[in-house]
Design a protein around this motif. Structure first.
Motif, PDB file in Angstrom:
ATOM      1  N   GLY A   8      44.276  40.716  31.768  1.00 43.25           N
ATOM      2  CA  GLY A   8      44.113  39.482  32.509  1.00 43.25           C
ATOM      3  C   GLY A   8      44.759  38.305  31.792  1.00 43.25           C
ATOM      4  O   GLY A   8      45.216  38.424  30.663  1.00 43.25           O
ATOM      5  N   GLY A   9      44.791  37.182  32.481  1.00 44.81           N
ATOM      6  CA  GLY A   9      45.361  35.995  31.870  1.00 44.81           C
ATOM      7  C   GLY A   9      45.517  34.874  32.865  1.00 44.81           C
ATOM      8  O   GLY A   9      45.060  34.961  34.005  1.00 44.81           O
ATOM      9  N   LEU A  10      46.179  33.821  32.403  1.00 48.19           N
ATOM     10  CA  LEU A  10      46.454  32.643  33.233  1.00 48.19           C
ATOM     11  C   LEU A  10      47.920  32.668  33.625  1.00 48.19           C
ATOM     12  O   LEU A  10      48.796  32.691  32.753  1.00 48.19           O
ATOM     13  N   VAL A  11      48.167  32.693  34.928  1.00 52.81           N
ATOM     14  CA  VAL A  11      49.541  32.733  35.436  1.00 52.81           C
ATOM     15  C   VAL A  11      49.683  31.719  36.568  1.00 52.81           C
ATOM     16  O   VAL A  11      48.701  31.170  37.052  1.00 52.81           O
ATOM     17  N   GLN A  12      50.929  31.526  36.986  1.00 50.35           N
ATOM     18  CA  GLN A  12      51.193  30.641  38.107  1.00 50.35           C
ATOM     19  C   GLN A  12      51.331  31.447  39.395  1.00 50.35           C
ATOM     20  O   GLN A  12      51.621  32.650  39.358  1.00 50.35           O
ATOM     21  N   ASN A  83      51.412  41.704  42.019  1.00 46.97           N
ATOM     22  CA  ASN A  83      52.608  40.895  42.220  1.00 46.97           C
ATOM     23  C   ASN A  83      52.325  39.752  43.185  1.00 46.97           C
ATOM     24  O   ASN A  83      51.372  39.803  43.967  1.00 46.97           O
ATOM     25  N   ASN A  84      53.176  38.756  43.130  1.00 45.65           N
ATOM     26  CA  ASN A  84      53.046  37.607  44.037  1.00 45.65           C
ATOM     27  C   ASN A  84      51.609  37.079  44.059  1.00 45.65           C
ATOM     28  O   ASN A  84      51.009  36.914  45.130  1.00 45.65           O
ATOM     29  N   LEU A  85      51.092  36.830  42.894  1.00 44.98           N
ATOM     30  CA  LEU A  85      49.711  36.382  42.797  1.00 44.98           C
ATOM     31  C   LEU A  85      49.503  35.031  43.460  1.00 44.98           C
ATOM     32  O   LEU A  85      50.392  34.173  43.450  1.00 44.98           O
ATOM     33  N   LYS A  86      48.322  34.868  44.025  1.00 47.23           N
ATOM     34  CA  LYS A  86      47.955  33.646  44.722  1.00 47.23           C
ATOM     35  C   LYS A  86      46.712  33.039  44.065  1.00 47.23           C
ATOM     36  O   LYS A  86      45.933  33.768  43.443  1.00 47.23           O
ATOM     37  N   PRO A  87      46.509  31.752  44.220  1.00 53.10           N
ATOM     38  CA  PRO A  87      45.306  31.138  43.637  1.00 53.10           C
ATOM     39  C   PRO A  87      44.018  31.827  44.088  1.00 53.10           C
ATOM     40  O   PRO A  87      43.064  31.917  43.307  1.00 53.10           O
ATOM     41  N   GLU A  88      43.995  32.341  45.304  1.00 57.44           N
ATOM     42  CA  GLU A  88      42.783  33.013  45.795  1.00 57.44           C
ATOM     43  C   GLU A  88      42.540  34.372  45.145  1.00 57.44           C
ATOM     44  O   GLU A  88      41.511  34.991  45.363  1.00 57.44           O
ATOM     45  N   ASP A  89      43.485  34.819  44.326  1.00 62.95           N
ATOM     46  CA  ASP A  89      43.278  36.046  43.552  1.00 62.95           C
ATOM     47  C   ASP A  89      42.500  35.772  42.264  1.00 62.95           C
ATOM     48  O   ASP A  89      42.147  36.715  41.545  1.00 62.95           O
ATOM     49  N   THR A  90      42.254  34.524  41.976  1.00 61.24           N
ATOM     50  CA  THR A  90      41.517  34.165  40.769  1.00 61.24           C
ATOM     51  C   THR A  90      40.113  34.757  40.809  1.00 61.24           C
ATOM     52  O   THR A  90      39.358  34.542  41.756  1.00 61.24           O
ATOM     53  N   ALA A  91      39.784  35.531  39.777  1.00 60.21           N
ATOM     54  CA  ALA A  91      38.494  36.208  39.722  1.00 60.21           C
ATOM     55  C   ALA A  91      38.398  36.977  38.408  1.00 60.21           C
ATOM     56  O   ALA A  91      39.391  37.130  37.686  1.00 60.21           O
ATOM     57  N   VAL A  92      37.216  37.493  38.143  1.00 55.98           N
ATOM     58  CA  VAL A  92      37.052  38.498  37.096  1.00 55.98           C
ATOM     59  C   VAL A  92      37.275  39.853  37.754  1.00 55.98           C
ATOM     60  O   VAL A  92      36.654  40.155  38.775  1.00 55.98           O
ATOM     61  N   TYR A  93      38.155  40.625  37.169  1.00 55.34           N
ATOM     62  CA  TYR A  93      38.491  41.938  37.718  1.00 55.34           C
ATOM     63  C   TYR A  93      37.789  43.024  36.915  1.00 55.34           C
ATOM     64  O   TYR A  93      37.851  43.036  35.684  1.00 55.34           O
ATOM     65  N   TYR A  94      37.157  43.922  37.645  1.00 61.95           N
ATOM     66  CA  TYR A  94      36.404  45.017  37.035  1.00 61.95           C
ATOM     67  C   TYR A  94      36.994  46.357  37.452  1.00 61.95           C
ATOM     68  O   TYR A  94      37.322  46.552  38.622  1.00 61.95           O
ATOM     69  N   CYS A  95      37.094  47.263  36.502  1.00 60.66           N
ATOM     70  CA  CYS A  95      37.420  48.627  36.871  1.00 60.66           C
ATOM     71  C   CYS A  95      36.119  49.425  36.903  1.00 60.66           C
ATOM     72  O   CYS A  95      35.152  49.086  36.228  1.00 60.66           O
ATOM     73  N   ALA A  96      36.120  50.481  37.705  1.00 61.39           N
ATOM     74  CA  ALA A  96      34.922  51.274  37.880  1.00 61.39           C
ATOM     75  C   ALA A  96      35.293  52.717  38.162  1.00 61.39           C
ATOM     76  O   ALA A  96      36.391  53.003  38.641  1.00 61.39           O
ATOM     77  N   ALA A  97      34.343  53.597  37.878  1.00 63.69           N
ATOM     78  CA  ALA A  97      34.557  55.024  38.078  1.00 63.69           C
ATOM     79  C   ALA A  97      33.461  55.590  38.960  1.00 63.69           C
ATOM     80  O   ALA A  97      32.274  55.288  38.763  1.00 63.69           O
ATOM     81  N   SER A  98      33.873  56.406  39.911  1.00 65.52           N
ATOM     82  CA  SER A  98      32.928  57.016  40.843  1.00 65.52           C
ATOM     83  C   SER A  98      33.017  58.526  40.777  1.00 65.52           C
ATOM     84  O   SER A  98      34.098  59.090  40.927  1.00 65.52           O
ATOM     85  N   GLY A  99      31.872  59.149  40.560  1.00 68.87           N
ATOM     86  CA  GLY A  99      31.809  60.602  40.546  1.00 68.87           C
ATOM     87  C   GLY A  99      31.466  61.183  41.900  1.00 68.87           C
ATOM     88  O   GLY A  99      31.364  62.400  42.045  1.00 68.87           O
ATOM     89  N   SER A 100      31.338  60.311  42.902  1.00 69.48           N
ATOM     90  CA  SER A 100      31.026  60.763  44.260  1.00 69.48           C
ATOM     91  C   SER A 100      32.252  60.572  45.130  1.00 69.48           C
ATOM     92  O   SER A 100      33.366  60.595  44.637  1.00 69.48           O
ATOM     93  N   VAL A 118      41.311  36.882  35.544  1.00 70.15           N
ATOM     94  CA  VAL A 118      42.632  36.556  36.074  1.00 70.15           C
ATOM     95  C   VAL A 118      42.531  35.180  36.718  1.00 70.15           C
ATOM     96  O   VAL A 118      41.704  34.962  37.598  1.00 70.15           O
ATOM     97  N   THR A 119      43.368  34.266  36.263  1.00 66.81           N
ATOM     98  CA  THR A 119      43.386  32.914  36.809  1.00 66.81           C
ATOM     99  C   THR A 119      44.803  32.595  37.273  1.00 66.81           C
ATOM    100  O   THR A 119      45.752  32.723  36.501  1.00 66.81           O
ATOM    101  N   VAL A 120      44.912  32.216  38.538  1.00 65.65           N
ATOM    102  CA  VAL A 120      46.212  31.914  39.120  1.00 65.65           C
ATOM    103  C   VAL A 120      46.227  30.437  39.502  1.00 65.65           C
ATOM    104  O   VAL A 120      45.443  30.001  40.348  1.00 65.65           O
TER     105      VAL A 120
END
Length: 122
Positions: A8-12, A83-100, A118-120
């Motif tokens: 993650g990071g700060l991008v335009q 790609n082509n990140l937008k300000p509305e993509d700003t968030a904390v991004y989580y990865c997750a695993a599902s065994g179902s 991620v901050t856009v």
């Protein structure tokens, strides 16, 4: 399964980022892997998911055509190319695993990483 998200990071607006999620522990290659995000004041939402063999891939409508999920089972890692990140993509991004068999619902995931910000800017 332990999950560690990074990248993650700060991008335009219009820039790109690639998130990585390294897994350790149980058999990574058998799990569905997903990315979710949570913006301030909002509920956690589905972003993308990939089956163990990458045959099934799902995206939220808001990221289709801009984000790509992939995985490398030899490296126990799942990626999210954004790609082509937008300000509305700003968030904390989580990865997750599902065994179902859940792909798009957070309640179906068994293990979660710690999140990466991620901050856009516009």
């Amino acid at each position: 399964v332990q999950l560690q998200a990074s990248g993650g990071g700060l991008v335009q607006a219009g820039d790109s980022l690639r998130l990585s999620c390294a897994a350790s522990g149980r058999i990574f290659s058998t799990y569905i892997m997903g990315w979710f995000r949570q913006a301030p004041g909002k509920e956690r939402e589905f972003v993308a998911a990939i089956s163990w063999n990458a045959v099934r891939i799902y995206y939220a409508d808001s990221v289709k055509g801009r984000f790509t999920i992939s995985r490398d089972n030899a490296k126990n890692t799942v990626y999210l190319q954004m790609n082509n990140l937008k300000p509305e993509d700003t968030a904390v991004y989580y990865c997750a695993a599902s065994g179902s068999s859940y792909y798009t619902e957070a309640r179906g995931y068994d293990y979660w990483g710690q999140g990466t910000q991620v901050t856009v800017s516009s």
